[in-house]
Design a protein around this motif. Structure first.
Motif, PDB file in Angstrom:
ATOM      1  N   GLU A  76       0.825  -1.210   0.000  1.00 19.94           N
ATOM      2  CA  GLU A  76       0.000   0.000   0.000  1.00 19.94           C
ATOM      3  C   GLU A  76       0.859   1.261   0.000  1.00 19.94           C
ATOM      4  OE1 GLU A  76      -3.104   2.264   2.990  1.00 19.94           O
ATOM      5  OE2 GLU A  76      -3.043   0.073   3.031  1.00 19.94           O
ATOM      6  N   GLU A  77       1.922   1.259   0.773  1.00 21.90           N
ATOM      7  CA  GLU A  77       2.798   2.427   0.836  1.00 21.90           C
ATOM      8  C   GLU A  77       3.551   2.610  -0.476  1.00 21.90           C
ATOM      9  OE1 GLU A  77       4.644   5.831   2.609  1.00 21.90           O
ATOM     10  OE2 GLU A  77       2.756   4.748   2.845  1.00 21.90           O
ATOM     11  N   ILE A  78       3.981   1.520  -1.094  1.00 22.27           N
ATOM     12  CA  ILE A  78       4.649   1.593  -2.395  1.00 22.27           C
ATOM     13  C   ILE A  78       3.738   2.260  -3.417  1.00 22.27           C
ATOM     14  CG2 ILE A  78       5.408   0.188  -4.369  1.00 22.27           C
ATOM     15  CD1 ILE A  78       6.601  -1.793  -2.312  1.00 22.27           C
ATOM     16  N   ILE A  79       2.485   1.825  -3.437  1.00 20.04           N
ATOM     17  CA  ILE A  79       1.530   2.377  -4.403  1.00 20.04           C
ATOM     18  C   ILE A  79       1.235   3.840  -4.100  1.00 20.04           C
ATOM     19  CG2 ILE A  79      -0.874   2.206  -5.190  1.00 20.04           C
ATOM     20  CD1 ILE A  79      -0.545  -0.848  -4.924  1.00 20.04           C
ATOM     21  N   ARG A  80       1.139   4.188  -2.823  1.00 24.40           N
ATOM     22  CA  ARG A  80       0.896   5.585  -2.447  1.00 24.40           C
ATOM     23  C   ARG A  80       2.039   6.476  -2.926  1.00 24.40           C
ATOM     24  NH1 ARG A  80       2.478   9.266   0.802  1.00 24.40           N
ATOM     25  NH2 ARG A  80       4.029   7.910   1.790  1.00 24.40           N
ATOM     26  N   VAL A  81       3.273   6.030  -2.709  1.00 25.39           N
ATOM     27  CA  VAL A  81       4.440   6.802  -3.137  1.00 25.39           C
ATOM     28  C   VAL A  81       4.442   6.970  -4.658  1.00 25.39           C
ATOM     29  CG1 VAL A  81       6.969   6.722  -3.353  1.00 25.39           C
ATOM     30  CG2 VAL A  81       5.877   6.230  -1.154  1.00 25.39           C
ATOM     31  N   CYS A  82       4.102   5.906  -5.366  1.00 25.79           N
ATOM     32  CA  CYS A  82       4.049   5.988  -6.832  1.00 25.79           C
ATOM     33  C   CYS A  82       3.027   7.025  -7.286  1.00 25.79           C
ATOM     34  CB  CYS A  82       3.698   4.620  -7.422  1.00 25.79           C
ATOM     35  SG  CYS A  82       5.019   3.399  -7.329  1.00 25.79           S
ATOM     36  N   LEU A  83       1.832   6.952  -6.739  1.00 20.50           N
ATOM     37  CA  LEU A  83       0.769   7.874  -7.141  1.00 20.50           C
ATOM     38  C   LEU A  83       1.141   9.316  -6.825  1.00 20.50           C
ATOM     39  CD1 LEU A  83      -2.253   5.730  -5.954  1.00 20.50           C
ATOM     40  CD2 LEU A  83      -1.779   6.357  -8.331  1.00 20.50           C
ATOM     41  N   GLU A  84       1.667   9.554  -5.646  1.00 20.31           N
ATOM     42  CA  GLU A  84       2.048  10.914  -5.268  1.00 20.31           C
ATOM     43  C   GLU A  84       3.205  11.436  -6.117  1.00 20.31           C
ATOM     44  OE1 GLU A  84       2.757  11.073  -1.077  1.00 20.31           O
ATOM     45  OE2 GLU A  84       0.621  10.872  -0.559  1.00 20.31           O
ATOM     46  N   GLY A  85       4.027  10.512  -6.623  1.00 20.91           N
ATOM     47  CA  GLY A  85       5.164  10.913  -7.455  1.00 20.91           C
ATOM     48  C   GLY A  85       4.831  11.037  -8.926  1.00 20.91           C
ATOM     49  N   GLY A  86       3.577  10.786  -9.298  1.00 23.15           N
ATOM     50  CA  GLY A  86       3.166  10.998 -10.681  1.00 23.15           C
ATOM     51  C   GLY A  86       2.974   9.749 -11.510  1.00 23.15           C
ATOM     52  N   ILE A  87       3.254   8.565 -10.964  1.00 19.11           N
ATOM     53  CA  ILE A  87       2.978   7.326 -11.694  1.00 19.11           C
ATOM     54  C   ILE A  87       1.474   7.071 -11.643  1.00 19.11           C
ATOM     55  CG2 ILE A  87       3.216   4.803 -11.590  1.00 19.11           C
ATOM     56  CD1 ILE A  87       6.130   5.217 -10.786  1.00 19.11           C
ATOM     57  N   ASN A  88       0.858   6.908 -12.815  1.00 23.52           N
ATOM     58  CA  ASN A  88      -0.601   6.765 -12.842  1.00 23.52           C
ATOM     59  C   ASN A  88      -1.082   5.470 -13.478  1.00 23.52           C
ATOM     60  OD1 ASN A  88      -0.107   7.278 -15.560  1.00 23.52           O
ATOM     61  ND2 ASN A  88      -1.809   8.739 -15.779  1.00 23.52           N
ATOM     62  N   TRP A  89      -0.164   4.471 -13.577  1.00 21.01           N
ATOM     63  CA  TRP A  89      -0.617   3.174 -14.093  1.00 21.01           C
ATOM     64  C   TRP A  89       0.220   2.038 -13.528  1.00 21.01           C
ATOM     65  CZ3 TRP A  89       2.026   0.268 -18.134  1.00 21.01           C
ATOM     66  CH2 TRP A  89       3.198   0.873 -18.597  1.00 21.01           C
ATOM     67  N   PHE A  90      -0.400   0.858 -13.530  1.00 16.47           N
ATOM     68  CA  PHE A  90       0.163  -0.298 -12.850  1.00 16.47           C
ATOM     69  C   PHE A  90      -0.012  -1.531 -13.735  1.00 16.47           C
ATOM     70  CE2 PHE A  90      -1.214   2.873  -9.901  1.00 16.47           C
ATOM     71  CZ  PHE A  90      -0.169   2.970  -8.985  1.00 16.47           C
ATOM     72  N   ASP A  91       1.074  -2.278 -13.893  1.00 15.44           N
ATOM     73  CA  ASP A  91       1.050  -3.463 -14.757  1.00 15.44           C
ATOM     74  C   ASP A  91       1.129  -4.733 -13.925  1.00 15.44           C
ATOM     75  OD1 ASP A  91       1.510  -4.584 -17.683  1.00 15.44           O
ATOM     76  OD2 ASP A  91       2.906  -5.615 -16.353  1.00 15.44           O
ATOM     77  N   THR A  92       0.137  -5.594 -14.096  1.00 11.48           N
ATOM     78  CA  THR A  92       0.092  -6.845 -13.363  1.00 11.48           C
ATOM     79  C   THR A  92      -0.246  -7.973 -14.337  1.00 11.48           C
ATOM     80  OG1 THR A  92      -0.936  -7.989 -11.474  1.00 11.48           O
ATOM     81  CG2 THR A  92      -2.315  -6.412 -12.673  1.00 11.48           C
ATOM     82  N   ALA A  93      -0.580  -9.156 -13.827  1.00 10.57           N
ATOM     83  CA  ALA A  93      -0.878 -10.291 -14.710  1.00 10.57           C
ATOM     84  C   ALA A  93      -1.551 -11.407 -13.933  1.00 10.57           C
ATOM     85  CB  ALA A  93       0.403 -10.819 -15.361  1.00 10.57           C
ATOM     86  N   GLU A  94      -2.313 -12.180 -14.662  1.00  6.24           N
ATOM     87  CA  GLU A  94      -2.961 -13.362 -14.086  1.00  6.24           C
ATOM     88  C   GLU A  94      -1.946 -14.311 -13.472  1.00  6.24           C
ATOM     89  OE1 GLU A  94      -5.556 -17.183 -15.799  1.00  6.24           O
ATOM     90  OE2 GLU A  94      -4.663 -15.733 -17.171  1.00  6.24           O
ATOM     91  N   VAL A  95      -0.820 -14.503 -14.153  1.00  8.19           N
ATOM     92  CA  VAL A  95       0.155 -15.499 -13.729  1.00  8.19           C
ATOM     93  C   VAL A  95       1.001 -15.038 -12.547  1.00  8.19           C
ATOM     94  CG1 VAL A  95       2.105 -14.842 -15.206  1.00  8.19           C
ATOM     95  CG2 VAL A  95       1.680 -17.275 -14.711  1.00  8.19           C
ATOM     96  N   TYR A  96       0.929 -13.765 -12.189  1.00  9.56           N
ATOM     97  CA  TYR A  96       1.685 -13.269 -11.036  1.00  9.56           C
ATOM     98  C   TYR A  96       0.991 -13.717  -9.745  1.00  9.56           C
ATOM     99  CZ  TYR A  96       3.929 -10.052 -14.395  1.00  9.56           C
ATOM    100  OH  TYR A  96       4.597  -9.498 -15.463  1.00  9.56           O
ATOM    101  N   GLY A  97       1.439 -14.857  -9.236  1.00  5.38           N
ATOM    102  CA  GLY A  97       0.858 -15.372  -8.005  1.00  5.38           C
ATOM    103  C   GLY A  97      -0.557 -15.886  -8.176  1.00  5.38           C
ATOM    104  N   LYS A  98      -0.909 -16.324  -9.390  1.00  4.15           N
ATOM    105  CA  LYS A  98      -2.252 -16.842  -9.672  1.00  4.15           C
ATOM    106  C   LYS A  98      -3.325 -15.829  -9.277  1.00  4.15           C
ATOM    107  CE  LYS A  98      -0.752 -21.611  -8.905  1.00  4.15           C
ATOM    108  NZ  LYS A  98      -0.966 -22.859  -8.109  1.00  4.15           N
ATOM    109  N   GLY A  99      -3.108 -14.589  -9.673  1.00  4.43           N
ATOM    110  CA  GLY A  99      -4.072 -13.535  -9.381  1.00  4.43           C
ATOM    111  C   GLY A  99      -3.790 -12.754  -8.112  1.00  4.43           C
ATOM    112  N   GLN A 100      -2.821 -13.179  -7.330  1.00  4.81           N
ATOM    113  CA  GLN A 100      -2.522 -12.493  -6.072  1.00  4.81           C
ATOM    114  C   GLN A 100      -2.063 -11.049  -6.312  1.00  4.81           C
ATOM    115  OE1 GLN A 100      -2.643 -13.144  -2.710  1.00  4.81           O
ATOM    116  NE2 GLN A 100      -3.912 -14.905  -3.236  1.00  4.81           N
ATOM    117  N   SER A 101      -1.241 -10.846  -7.345  1.00  2.75           N
ATOM    118  CA  SER A 101      -0.759  -9.495  -7.633  1.00  2.75           C
ATOM    119  C   SER A 101      -1.927  -8.571  -7.968  1.00  2.75           C
ATOM    120  CB  SER A 101       0.238  -9.529  -8.797  1.00  2.75           C
ATOM    121  OG  SER A 101       0.596  -8.229  -9.203  1.00  2.75           O
TER     122      SER A 101
END
Length: 324
Positions: A45-70
């Motif tokens: 949660e903190e990683i994502i907060r820092v990203c958003l506040e720093g201007g990152i506005n998108w996130f790349d994930t995948a079905e195979v990353y932890g079988k949906g856990q990501s």
């Protein structure tokens, strides 16, 4: 300072040059997920907060990353932070191995459920190997767009010819292929030689560079403290690049990155990422990951300066020499 947003391919998505790769959020599950240790949800949660506040506005994930856990960890963090869909775009991927194109519509609801109902802005075919043709897959993906279940279609690890075929099929449906996610860094520049990059530029398709830091190698920390390799988790430490000979071979590049970094009060990591997202104009986006909060803090600072053409050329020359 917020980054200047770019248009992803022939879409209306305006994205930051850096996104956050969320492979590390796999919770250590599945064959792919075991590459990274389990990360506490509060840290995610903190990683994502820092990203958003720093201007990152998108996130790349995948079905195979932890079988949906990501996907689940990403969506949970965004919901807990109260982030609107329009402020956090999501790219995820369908895993095609041992499947046919018919699986795409059958599993889309599972993807949406894992993302807790958040919109899939970019849905990608994770790799080109399946029991179905590119044409069959694109037709199914195009139907998802028309049904409003996803916004845009992308691919990953596709050759130049497969990119062309995918874009042609989507064009027949009144759509376009938006992106091709490829391994790319200053130490792995194969897309410059195999027509993938040239084809992307010709067709107006964006390249999304994964592993832009070569699993952390371009940070320089393993060159300065080789003993850190022994404490690494997962199979990274077995890669030739992390052996003594590999570190010695790439040391001249690290020294140049560090030298340039001084001018910008930056780090080798930030210079490496800055080169990646600027050397080919606006064509290449990058998705470095973050398993610790300070990784996210470092990533966002990458977008607060821009290397000169001479600096990018100097990096190009050295990387060509040590990367081959």
């Amino acid at each position: 300072m917020q980054p200047t947003l770019r248009t992803l391919g022939a879409s209306d998505l305006r994205l930051s040059p850096l996104g956050l790769g969320c492979w590390q959020f796999s919770k250590g599950e599945g064959i792919v997920g075991r590459f990274w240790p389990d990360i506490d949800p509060a840290i995610i949660e903190e990683i994502i907060r820092v990203c958003l506040e720093g201007g990152i506005n998108w996130f790349d994930t995948a079905e195979v990353y932890g079988k949906g856990q990501s996907e689940q960890m990403l969506a949970s963090a965004l919901n807990k932070l109260g982030v609107r869909e329009e402020d956090a775009h999501i790219a995820t991927k369908w895993w095609p191995a041992l499947r046919t194109a018919g699986n795409i519509p059958r599993t889309i609801q599972t993807r949406l459920d894992s993302l807790k109902g958040r919109m899939i802005d970019l849905y990608q075919i994770h790799q080109p190997f399946s029991f179905s043709s590119v044409s069959a897959e694109m037709k199914q993906m195009g139907q998802l767009v028309k049904q409003g279940k996803i916004k845009y279609v992308g691919v990953s690890n596709f050759t130049a010819s497969k990119m062309r075929e995918a874009d042609r099929v989507l064009k027949d449906m009144g759509l376009r292929l938006i992106s091709n996610q490829m391994k790319y860094s200053m130490l792995d520049r194969r897309i410059e030689d195999n027509e993938v990059l040239d084809t992307a530029k010709e067709l107006g398709i964006s390249i999304i560079a994964y592993s832009p830091l070569e699993q952390g190698l371009l940070s320089g920390k393993f060159h300065r403290q080789p003993e850190l390799v022994k404490s690494m988790t997962g199979p990274r430490k077995l890669l030739p690049a992390f052996k003594a000979g590999g570190l010695q071979r790439t040391l001249p590049l690290i020294e140049l990155l560090e030298q340039i970094a001084v001018k910008y009060n930056a780090s080798a990591t930030q210079v490496a990422l800055n080169w990646t997202i600027h050397y080919h104009g606006d064509t290449v986006f990058a998705i470095p990951g973050a398993s610790k909060v300070h990784h996210a803090q470092e990533n966002v600072k990458t977008m607060q300066f821009r290397l000169t053409d001479d600096e990018m050329k100097a990096i190009h020359d050295v990387s060509q020499r040590v990367g081959r």
